[in-house]
Structure formats: structure tokens, C-alpha cells
Design a protein around this motif. Structure first.
Motif, short mmCIF file in Angstrom:
data_model
loop_
_atom_site.label_atom_id
_atom_site.label_comp_id
_atom_site.label_asym_id
_atom_site.label_seq_id
_atom_site.Cartn_x
_atom_site.Cartn_y
_atom_site.Cartn_z
N TYR A 106 0.85 -1.19 0.00
CA TYR A 106 0.00 0.00 0.00
C TYR A 106 0.89 1.23 0.00
N VAL A 113 -2.95 5.39 2.05
CA VAL A 113 -4.05 4.87 2.85
C VAL A 113 -4.95 6.02 3.26
N LEU A 132 -7.82 6.98 5.90
CA LEU A 132 -8.49 6.64 7.16
C LEU A 132 -9.71 7.52 7.30
N ALA A 173 -9.51 1.73 14.18
CA ALA A 173 -9.14 1.79 12.76
C ALA A 173 -7.88 2.62 12.57
N ARG A 204 -4.80 0.62 13.39
CA ARG A 204 -4.51 -0.33 12.32
C ARG A 204 -3.92 0.39 11.10
N ALA A 205 -4.49 1.55 10.75
CA ALA A 205 -3.97 2.32 9.62
C ALA A 205 -2.53 2.76 9.87
N LEU A 241 -5.90 1.81 -0.19
CA LEU A 241 -6.61 1.18 0.91
C LEU A 241 -7.43 2.22 1.65
N VAL A 281 -9.36 2.57 5.29
CA VAL A 281 -9.50 1.97 6.61
C VAL A 281 -10.57 2.77 7.35
N SER A 327 -15.74 -0.42 11.80
CA SER A 327 -16.83 -1.27 11.32
C SER A 327 -18.20 -0.68 11.65
N LEU A 366 -10.55 -1.97 4.63
CA LEU A 366 -10.39 -2.67 5.89
C LEU A 366 -11.33 -2.04 6.90
N VAL A 424 -12.46 -2.07 10.65
CA VAL A 424 -11.84 -2.49 11.91
C VAL A 424 -12.86 -2.41 13.03
#
Length: 138
Positions: free
Chosen positions: A4, A7, A9, A20, A23-24, A101, A103, A106, A132, A134
């Protein structure tokens, strides 16, 4: 897993967004990728706020995004505040900026009873890149 380079976010400042963000940050460090943060002010939210001007709401969102980034060690990230539908604006920015990506949490500030939040679900099914979602650990 692919490399990647950039990204995105997406955050609404909820606990899922914080998970998230972690994770990012891990992924951007792993891949040496650039990170951009986006927060979308929903038109309906602005209408409900009534008397507050769009400039005032934008400034408050920018300040909140800066605090969020500082708290999580993301000060070097590019920060974007957009107006509109979170789904639409996240997808638009991802496509325009050629993100590799997206991110996001959820679930957002609402909708904890759903299997996957409506924004996360919509982004997942329409994104021009990997997504993604999260989950925050209780």
C-alpha cells in the motif's frame, strides 16, 4: 498481500475509528505509505445544528480531526474535512486521490447493533480499492 502506498483513514471520532486509526498507522509504517484522514460532515447533521454556520462546523471538525490525529500520533497525515454523505465523499476522495486502501471503523457513532455499519458496508461494496473495516475491541 499487496503493498500500500496511500491509505485513507475515515473517521467519525468513535471508538471504532480509534481502533481503525491504530490499524492504519501500523499499515502505513509497515509499507512506508502515506496516510490521509477524512471526516465527513453530514448535511443532515448540519441542518439539525441550525444556527451554526457551515464555516463554524467546518472549523470545529478540523479542530477535532487535528486533536484526533495528535492523540493517536498521526500528526504527519494529510487531513480532509468534507461535506455530504460519508459514503459518497469517502469513495470520491479515494478515487480522486488514487488510494490503495480505505480503513474505517466497522461501526460509527450510531448503528452498533448492525453486523456492519451502513457507511462501512456501502464503502466496502463500492470502493475502487481495498477496504479494511476495523472492529473496536470492548
Amino acid at each position: 498481500m499487496r503493498d500500500y502506498r496511500h491509505v485513507l483513514l475515515a473517521t467519525d471520532f468513535s471508538p471504532h475509528s480509534e481502533a481503525a486509526a491504530q490499524r492504519a498507522l501500523d499499515l502505513t509504517r509497515r509499507y512506508g505509505a502515506h496516510l490521509s484522514l477524512i471526516h465527513v460532515i453530514e448535511e443532515l447533521t448540519a441542518q439539525l445544528r441550525g444556527a451554526e454556520s457551515s464555516a463554524f462546523l467546518t472549523n470545529r471538525a478540523q479542530e477535532a480531526l487535528t486533536r484526533f490525529a495528535e492523540r493517536l500520533g498521526l500528526q504527519e497525515a494529510r487531513m480532509l474535512v468534507e461535506w455530504g454523505s460519508p459514503r459518497t465523499e469517502i469513495l470520491r476522495v479515494a478515487q480522486e486521490q488514487q488510494m490503495d486502501l480505505i480503513v474505517l471503523g466497522s461501526h460509527g457513532q450510531r448503528g452498533h447493533a448492525l453486523l456492519l455499519g451502513s457507511t462501512a458496508n456501502a464503502v466496502l461494496h463500492s470502493a475502487p480499492c481495498d477496504v479494511l473495516a476495523v472492529r473496536a475491541v470492548p
